[in-house]
Design a protein around this motif. Sequence first.
Motif, mmCIF file in Angstrom:
data_model
loop_
_atom_site.group_PDB
_atom_site.id
_atom_site.type_symbol
_atom_site.label_atom_id
_atom_site.label_comp_id
_atom_site.label_asym_id
_atom_site.label_seq_id
_atom_site.Cartn_x
_atom_site.Cartn_y
_atom_site.Cartn_z
ATOM 1 N N ARG A 96 -0.822 1.122 -13.088
ATOM 2 C CA ARG A 96 0.328 0.519 -13.769
ATOM 3 C C ARG A 96 0.927 -0.597 -12.928
ATOM 4 N NH1 ARG A 96 4.309 3.408 -13.759
ATOM 5 N NH2 ARG A 96 3.650 5.394 -12.835
ATOM 6 N N ASN A 97 1.059 -0.365 -11.635
ATOM 7 C CA ASN A 97 1.609 -1.404 -10.760
ATOM 8 C C ASN A 97 0.711 -2.641 -10.738
ATOM 9 O OD1 ASN A 97 3.802 0.176 -10.083
ATOM 10 N ND2 ASN A 97 2.948 0.893 -8.151
ATOM 11 N N ALA A 98 -0.594 -2.399 -10.627
ATOM 12 C CA ALA A 98 -1.530 -3.526 -10.594
ATOM 13 C C ALA A 98 -1.534 -4.279 -11.915
ATOM 14 C CB ALA A 98 -2.941 -3.017 -10.272
ATOM 15 N N ARG A 99 -1.530 -3.541 -13.028
ATOM 16 C CA ARG A 99 -1.603 -4.203 -14.324
ATOM 17 C C ARG A 99 -0.370 -5.077 -14.562
ATOM 18 N NH1 ARG A 99 -5.254 -6.369 -17.048
ATOM 19 N NH2 ARG A 99 -4.013 -7.908 -15.919
ATOM 20 N N GLN A 107 0.830 -1.198 0.000
ATOM 21 C CA GLN A 107 0.000 0.000 0.000
ATOM 22 C C GLN A 107 0.867 1.250 0.000
ATOM 23 O OE1 GLN A 107 -2.762 0.253 3.299
ATOM 24 N NE2 GLN A 107 -3.133 2.436 2.967
ATOM 25 N N ALA A 108 1.956 1.204 0.739
ATOM 26 C CA ALA A 108 2.872 2.351 0.791
ATOM 27 C C ALA A 108 3.641 2.506 -0.508
ATOM 28 C CB ALA A 108 3.842 2.183 1.958
ATOM 29 N N ASP A 109 4.084 1.395 -1.084
ATOM 30 C CA ASP A 109 4.854 1.405 -2.326
ATOM 31 C C ASP A 109 4.749 0.013 -2.935
ATOM 32 O OD1 ASP A 109 7.038 1.038 -4.187
ATOM 33 O OD2 ASP A 109 7.941 2.851 -3.396
ATOM 34 N N GLY A 110 4.068 -0.088 -4.077
ATOM 35 C CA GLY A 110 3.835 -1.392 -4.683
ATOM 36 C C GLY A 110 5.107 -2.146 -4.990
ATOM 37 N N GLN A 158 26.341 -12.010 -12.804
ATOM 38 C CA GLN A 158 26.095 -10.618 -13.165
ATOM 39 C C GLN A 158 24.603 -10.315 -13.057
ATOM 40 O OE1 GLN A 158 27.294 -9.572 -17.141
ATOM 41 N NE2 GLN A 158 26.973 -7.383 -16.838
ATOM 42 N N VAL A 159 24.267 -9.332 -12.233
ATOM 43 C CA VAL A 159 22.888 -8.861 -12.116
ATOM 44 C C VAL A 159 22.746 -7.633 -12.998
ATOM 45 C CG1 VAL A 159 21.081 -8.037 -10.576
ATOM 46 C CG2 VAL A 159 22.717 -9.745 -9.765
ATOM 47 N N ILE A 160 21.832 -7.699 -13.957
ATOM 48 C CA ILE A 160 21.696 -6.648 -14.967
ATOM 49 C C ILE A 160 20.394 -5.892 -14.730
ATOM 50 C CG2 ILE A 160 21.622 -6.152 -17.440
ATOM 51 C CD1 ILE A 160 22.965 -8.918 -17.847
ATOM 52 N N ASP A 161 20.492 -4.603 -14.562
ATOM 53 C CA ASP A 161 19.319 -3.771 -14.298
ATOM 54 C C ASP A 161 18.661 -3.391 -15.626
ATOM 55 O OD1 ASP A 161 17.415 -2.153 -13.151
ATOM 56 O OD2 ASP A 161 18.761 -0.441 -12.868
ATOM 57 N N ASP A 162 17.963 -4.352 -16.244
ATOM 58 C CA ASP A 162 17.340 -4.109 -17.539
ATOM 59 C C ASP A 162 15.818 -4.280 -17.489
ATOM 60 O OD1 ASP A 162 17.442 -6.832 -17.153
ATOM 61 O OD2 ASP A 162 18.159 -7.328 -19.161
ATOM 62 N N TRP A 163 15.241 -4.114 -16.307
ATOM 63 C CA TRP A 163 13.795 -4.177 -16.170
ATOM 64 C C TRP A 163 13.189 -2.881 -16.704
ATOM 65 C CZ3 TRP A 163 9.623 -6.793 -16.012
ATOM 66 C CH2 TRP A 163 8.439 -6.304 -15.439
ATOM 67 N N SER A 164 12.252 -2.985 -17.652
ATOM 68 C CA SER A 164 11.659 -1.797 -18.278
ATOM 69 C C SER A 164 10.138 -1.822 -18.235
ATOM 70 C CB SER A 164 12.126 -1.683 -19.736
ATOM 71 O OG SER A 164 11.721 -2.821 -20.503
ATOM 72 N N GLY A 165 9.573 -2.611 -17.338
ATOM 73 C CA GLY A 165 8.121 -2.662 -17.217
ATOM 74 C C GLY A 165 7.542 -1.303 -16.885
ATOM 75 N N PHE A 166 6.324 -1.021 -17.385
ATOM 76 C CA PHE A 166 5.739 0.297 -17.131
ATOM 77 C C PHE A 166 5.153 0.421 -15.734
ATOM 78 C CE2 PHE A 166 2.141 -1.815 -19.515
ATOM 79 C CZ PHE A 166 1.205 -1.830 -18.490
ATOM 80 N N GLY A 167 5.105 -0.694 -15.002
ATOM 81 C CA GLY A 167 4.692 -0.677 -13.601
ATOM 82 C C GLY A 167 5.699 -1.434 -12.758
ATOM 83 N N GLN A 168 5.526 -1.354 -11.425
ATOM 84 C CA GLN A 168 6.487 -1.992 -10.510
ATOM 85 C C GLN A 168 7.910 -1.632 -10.956
ATOM 86 O OE1 GLN A 168 4.200 -2.456 -8.312
ATOM 87 N NE2 GLN A 168 4.717 -4.528 -7.694
ATOM 88 N N ARG A 169 8.141 -0.351 -11.178
ATOM 89 C CA ARG A 169 9.323 0.100 -11.901
ATOM 90 C C ARG A 169 10.617 -0.029 -11.107
ATOM 91 N NH1 ARG A 169 9.453 5.519 -13.986
ATOM 92 N NH2 ARG A 169 10.818 4.638 -15.588
ATOM 93 N N THR A 170 10.533 -0.089 -9.776
ATOM 94 C CA THR A 170 11.763 -0.134 -8.979
ATOM 95 C C THR A 170 11.984 -1.486 -8.305
ATOM 96 O OG1 THR A 170 10.687 0.827 -7.020
ATOM 97 C CG2 THR A 170 11.682 2.355 -8.588
ATOM 98 N N THR A 171 11.331 -2.532 -8.809
ATOM 99 C CA THR A 171 11.535 -3.867 -8.229
ATOM 100 C C THR A 171 12.867 -4.481 -8.639
ATOM 101 O OG1 THR A 171 10.364 -4.883 -10.092
ATOM 102 C CG2 THR A 171 9.057 -4.367 -8.123
ATOM 103 N N GLY A 172 13.513 -3.931 -9.667
ATOM 104 C CA GLY A 172 14.774 -4.510 -10.134
ATOM 105 C C GLY A 172 14.583 -5.874 -10.776
#
Length: 401
Positions: free
Chosen positions: A367-370, A85-88, A194-208
Amino acid sequence: MSLLPQPHENVAVIHTDAQALLIAEEVAVQLRRDSALRDRERRLPHAELTLFSRSGLWAISVPKAFGGVGVSNVTLAKVIARIAQADGSLGQIPQNHFYALEVLRVNGSPAQQRRLYAEVLAGQRFGNALAELGTKTAHDRTTALSRDGDAFLINGRKFYATGALYAQRIPTSVVDENGVQHLVFVPAESEGLQVIDDWSGFGQRTTGSGSVLFENVRVNAEDVLPFQTAFERPTPVGPLAQILHAAIDTGIARAAYEDGLQFVRTRSRPWIDSGNDQASEDPLTLKSFGHLAIRLHAAEALLERAGEFLDLAQAAPNASTVAAASIAVAEARAISTEISLAAGTTLFELAGSQATLAEHGLDRHWRNARVHTLHDPVRWKYHAIGNYYLNDENPPLRGTI
């Protein structure tokens, strides 16, 4: 008085379910600050995760026999929902951490349990490297585990690796030369990883939730756990994973609902044909909020009920209890999917055009929910639920519902 550890102190120790809920509330208040800004600018939440994990909340599922509090699944789901609720994104990051801890509880040796649970109690975070792109189905795996003397080598590539970017260990699903799946608790600093920060989803944007690449990553045998066997017999591993997803969506729904209420109360204008002076008096708006409230409360009630069923399955796992837990969790997943999407979009219908302005950041809820509700298809949950009640057919053990 704050329940969180001070800067000079170590990770907090939580002793009761009630304390876990109080600390979750305190943490959530702090994590909500700048949540819209983090989403808009994709600011990775390193400092926020430090606060979150030092609060002791990442250790609340560690069993009492290993020094943890072993909270109920009702409490665990409520904690995750409150953080979401605070941050998806911050609500989702520990999902696979708790999933890995359940696999450890079910399939780990006593020595593995003592060592890895101790790491979690000391504040370490586990991420995940489970899913892969390009396989026939979302549950197929090709990342290989091969023997190298008294140790093993891992080679492969993962995606949707939520939390790996922030983790000290990355539980990784691998397939050995016989086609058997294992879960390897890989140290994040391992050579060749190697962990690559290539997540580009339009929601849940900072989940890595990007990629993890393994090139001859050497791991000790003591870090390799059986994985496939957790789904060859009735265990609570599948419904445990799923109740956390339901909690995330329920928290996102609550955030969208609360923000909608606040915006209509303070900023929205009444429609001219309503004959009212305030948007909060519009009878059609009242009806819509009433409809949202009922479904949100139902989702929260079903989430709590699912936690109760899951507690029973953990205490006495068998075909009957695990199936009942899986179905109860599937019901919570189904309604949480619907209400998170409905709350995210109805917010704009009721709040009006002003709510779409970027500075408010209200679009992040939908966006996070979708994005998150695409984790696994809700249509198959309805199928499993109907088949269970109509035909007495238990759901699959693979944990996909």
